[in-house]
Design a protein around this motif. Structure first.
Motif, short mmCIF file in Angstrom:
data_model
loop_
_atom_site.label_atom_id
_atom_site.label_comp_id
_atom_site.label_asym_id
_atom_site.label_seq_id
_atom_site.Cartn_x
_atom_site.Cartn_y
_atom_site.Cartn_z
N GLY A 252 -7.73 -10.79 7.30
CA GLY A 252 -8.10 -10.81 8.73
C GLY A 252 -6.94 -11.19 9.53
N LEU A 253 -6.03 -11.92 9.02
CA LEU A 253 -4.86 -12.14 10.02
C LEU A 253 -4.03 -10.85 10.07
CD1 LEU A 253 -3.18 -15.38 8.61
CD2 LEU A 253 -4.09 -14.95 10.92
N ASP A 254 -3.72 -10.01 8.95
CA ASP A 254 -3.14 -9.00 9.03
C ASP A 254 -2.84 -8.32 7.52
OD1 ASP A 254 -1.21 -6.88 8.93
OD2 ASP A 254 0.59 -7.85 9.87
N PRO A 255 -3.71 -7.07 7.23
CA PRO A 255 -3.59 -6.76 5.95
C PRO A 255 -2.10 -6.33 5.40
CG PRO A 255 -5.20 -5.12 7.49
CD PRO A 255 -4.24 -6.53 8.19
N ASP A 256 -1.26 -6.30 6.13
CA ASP A 256 0.37 -6.04 5.58
C ASP A 256 1.03 -7.54 5.30
OD1 ASP A 256 -0.13 -3.40 5.88
OD2 ASP A 256 0.64 -3.31 7.65
N SER A 307 6.58 -8.87 -8.88
CA SER A 307 7.58 -9.22 -8.11
C SER A 307 8.38 -8.22 -7.19
CB SER A 307 8.62 -10.21 -8.92
OG SER A 307 9.36 -9.22 -9.60
N ASP A 308 8.19 -7.01 -7.61
CA ASP A 308 8.58 -5.89 -6.61
C ASP A 308 7.94 -5.62 -5.43
OD1 ASP A 308 10.51 -5.92 -8.91
OD2 ASP A 308 9.89 -4.02 -9.66
N THR A 309 8.66 -5.10 -4.42
CA THR A 309 8.05 -4.60 -3.37
C THR A 309 7.85 -2.97 -3.27
OG1 THR A 309 8.92 -6.33 -1.79
CG2 THR A 309 8.16 -4.45 -0.99
N VAL A 310 6.79 -2.80 -3.46
CA VAL A 310 6.38 -1.20 -3.73
C VAL A 310 5.63 -0.60 -2.57
CG1 VAL A 310 6.42 -1.19 -6.21
CG2 VAL A 310 4.38 -1.49 -4.92
N CYS A 311 5.96 0.67 -1.96
CA CYS A 311 5.07 1.38 -1.17
C CYS A 311 3.43 1.27 -1.62
CB CYS A 311 5.50 2.61 -0.93
SG CYS A 311 4.54 3.64 0.25
N PRO A 312 2.79 0.50 -0.49
CA PRO A 312 1.38 0.66 -0.87
C PRO A 312 0.71 1.99 -0.76
CG PRO A 312 1.92 -0.75 0.69
CD PRO A 312 2.93 -0.06 0.80
N ASP A 313 1.26 2.93 -0.50
CA ASP A 313 0.81 4.59 -0.42
C ASP A 313 1.06 5.24 -1.60
OD1 ASP A 313 -0.54 3.85 2.18
OD2 ASP A 313 0.98 4.69 3.29
N CYS A 314 2.36 5.12 -1.83
CA CYS A 314 2.71 6.17 -2.96
C CYS A 314 3.38 5.56 -4.08
CB CYS A 314 3.66 7.14 -2.33
SG CYS A 314 5.51 6.36 -1.91
N TRP A 318 10.46 -0.27 -3.22
CA TRP A 318 11.44 -0.47 -2.08
C TRP A 318 12.70 -1.48 -2.68
CZ3 TRP A 318 7.15 -1.11 2.08
CH2 TRP A 318 6.44 0.34 2.37
N ILE A 319 11.93 -2.56 -3.21
CA ILE A 319 12.83 -3.64 -3.41
C ILE A 319 12.36 -4.23 -4.88
CG2 ILE A 319 13.74 -5.95 -2.75
CD1 ILE A 319 12.59 -5.50 0.05
N SER A 320 13.40 -4.11 -5.72
CA SER A 320 13.18 -4.76 -7.29
C SER A 320 13.69 -6.32 -7.02
CB SER A 320 13.81 -3.99 -8.35
OG SER A 320 15.16 -3.69 -8.23
N ARG A 321 13.23 -7.05 -8.11
CA ARG A 321 13.55 -8.47 -8.26
C ARG A 321 13.47 -8.92 -9.61
NH1 ARG A 321 10.08 -8.33 -3.72
NH2 ARG A 321 11.03 -8.55 -1.72
N ARG A 322 14.82 -9.71 -9.76
CA ARG A 322 14.61 -10.48 -11.05
C ARG A 322 14.94 -11.86 -10.73
NH1 ARG A 322 15.36 -9.20 -16.57
NH2 ARG A 322 15.59 -6.88 -15.91
N GLN A 337 9.41 8.07 1.45
CA GLN A 337 9.26 9.34 1.28
C GLN A 337 7.82 9.96 1.50
OE1 GLN A 337 10.45 9.75 -2.74
NE2 GLN A 337 8.11 8.99 -3.70
N CYS A 338 6.59 9.03 1.43
CA CYS A 338 5.48 9.48 1.94
C CYS A 338 4.99 9.36 3.60
CB CYS A 338 4.38 8.72 1.09
SG CYS A 338 4.49 6.96 1.69
N GLY A 339 6.26 8.83 4.26
CA GLY A 339 5.93 8.70 5.75
C GLY A 339 5.57 7.51 6.08
N ARG A 340 5.49 6.44 5.40
CA ARG A 340 4.98 5.29 5.65
C ARG A 340 6.20 4.23 6.08
NH1 ARG A 340 0.66 1.42 4.14
NH2 ARG A 340 1.33 -0.67 4.97
N GLU A 341 5.91 3.75 7.32
CA GLU A 341 7.33 2.90 7.69
C GLU A 341 7.14 1.46 6.66
OE1 GLU A 341 9.28 3.13 10.24
OE2 GLU A 341 8.13 5.28 10.79
N LYS A 342 8.32 1.18 6.45
CA LYS A 342 8.57 -0.08 5.57
C LYS A 342 8.22 -1.14 6.23
CE LYS A 342 11.62 2.40 2.53
NZ LYS A 342 12.16 3.71 3.17
#
Length: 346
Positions: A252-256, A307-314, A318-322, A337-342
């Protein structure tokens, strides 16, 4: 320096006069009303002759040697969507407005300021130290920054004047007055939601739930970048229904909004519980994503699946973490690449 020289501190801004020389502090949600000579729950704000004064302005818990502050990766706060892969200079002080039985920083959070060796660091000195140590941001963390709000505000202004980002790591137990004071000079915050039921908050933390939720809402409403941490404690706040209620509130605050389910380790007065099973954290992740949250992480677990940040659409990474090390896999300033803003603040 030793803090026998606390004196009467500096005049605070977040307070109101009450009757008979009393004052009411308006920094945190306890809103302590104090008689002359009395300190708040935080132990650093005191009524001196009908004025509220801050005893720890410009005083931090830090080694007296070397440059002030501790250099951390921004991911340690944790902030995954704010200046990923950069360094942040961290400062903490004395005491807290919570009484968490599982506190990992209890050495400073449960100490009176006169019982610690505190170092004098002015707002300008904090900003200069960050620049000298090649940090892109300054953070107020380790103990609750709300209780020394005026110092954080001035430090954040000094940092922004030097082109640096500004961060707080907070329990969210602050007032709208605090949010109005800090938001104009605050870029990002991690708000620690310590469960989603009232009774455990009162019993184990000495606080109520609703003010913490309102604190996060205040910052989101003021366009501060906010991420949420949910320390997942076995048999205290890990019930699937409670996790779902939290996730629905966060949605409810923000889906993102980025959400971090982090692993509990026994500490301080709560050593009767085991570390959080990884399966519990992964279940929390699944519940939150089922609710619709798009960026859900599992933290405090080396090699965690989420732990990685991945595009919710495709699904592109975007960012891998160790651990706390982040590797940027794509140009974060360009759409996926799918058009979604990061959804990352650079």
């Amino acid at each position: 320096m030793a803090t026998g020289s606390l004196g009467t501190g500096v005049l605070a801004e977040l307070w109101e006069s009450a009757s008979d020389g009393r004052v009411q502090c308006t920094a945190c949600a306890h809103r302590c009303t104090l008689d002359p000579g009395q300190r708040g729950i935080c132990d650093v704000r005191i009524n001196v002759d009908g004025e509220l004064r801050l005893l720890t302005y410009g005083k931090v818990s830090d080694s007296p040697l070397g440059r002030p502050g501790t250099v951390d990766p921004i991911e340690k706060k944790p902030l995954y969507h704010y200046k990923p892969g950069t360094r942040v200079l961290s400062f903490g002080g004395a005491s807290c407005n919570f009484a968490c039985q599982f506190c990992q920083n209890h050495r400073i959070a449960f100490a009176k300021p006169e019982d610690l060796e505190l170092r004098d660091v002015s707002p300008t000195a904090a900003a200069n130290s960050a620049t000298d140590q090649h940090c892109e941001s300054v953070a107020w963390t380790y103990n609750e920054p709300t209780i020394y709000a005026e110092y954080v505000r001035d430090g954040a202004q000094a940092a922004q004047n030097e082109g640096l980002g500004t961060v707080i790591v907070t329990n969210g137990y602050f007032t709208e007055e605090f949010a109005d004071l800090l938001a104009p000079v605050l870029d990002a915050a991690n708000v620690d939601i310590k469960g989603f039921r009232e009774r455990p908050h009162v019993k184990y933390m000495g606080s109520r739930l609703a003010p913490t939720l309102r604190g996060a809402e205040y910052l989101v409403d003021r366009d501060v970048h906010v991420e949420l941490t949910y320390l997942t404690i076995p048999d205290l706040n890990d019930d699937p229904e409670e996790i779902r209620d939290f996730a629905e509130w966060a949605f409810g605050l923000d889906p993102d909004i980025p959400v971090h389910f982090t692993r509990f380790h026994p500490d301080y007065e709560m050593q009767d519980r085991p570390s959080t099973p990884i399966q519990t954290l992964e279940r929390a992740h699944d519940i939150a994503t089922d609710v619709g949250l798009e960026y859900v992480y599992v933290g405090n677990v080396p090699g965690a699946r989420y732990s990685d940040t991945v595009c919710p659409d495709c699904g592109k990474t975007w960012i891998s973490r160790r651990g706390f090390e982040a590797s940027i896999e794509t140009d974060l300033s360009e759409p996926c690449q799918c058009g979604r803003e990061k959804d990352v603040v650079l």
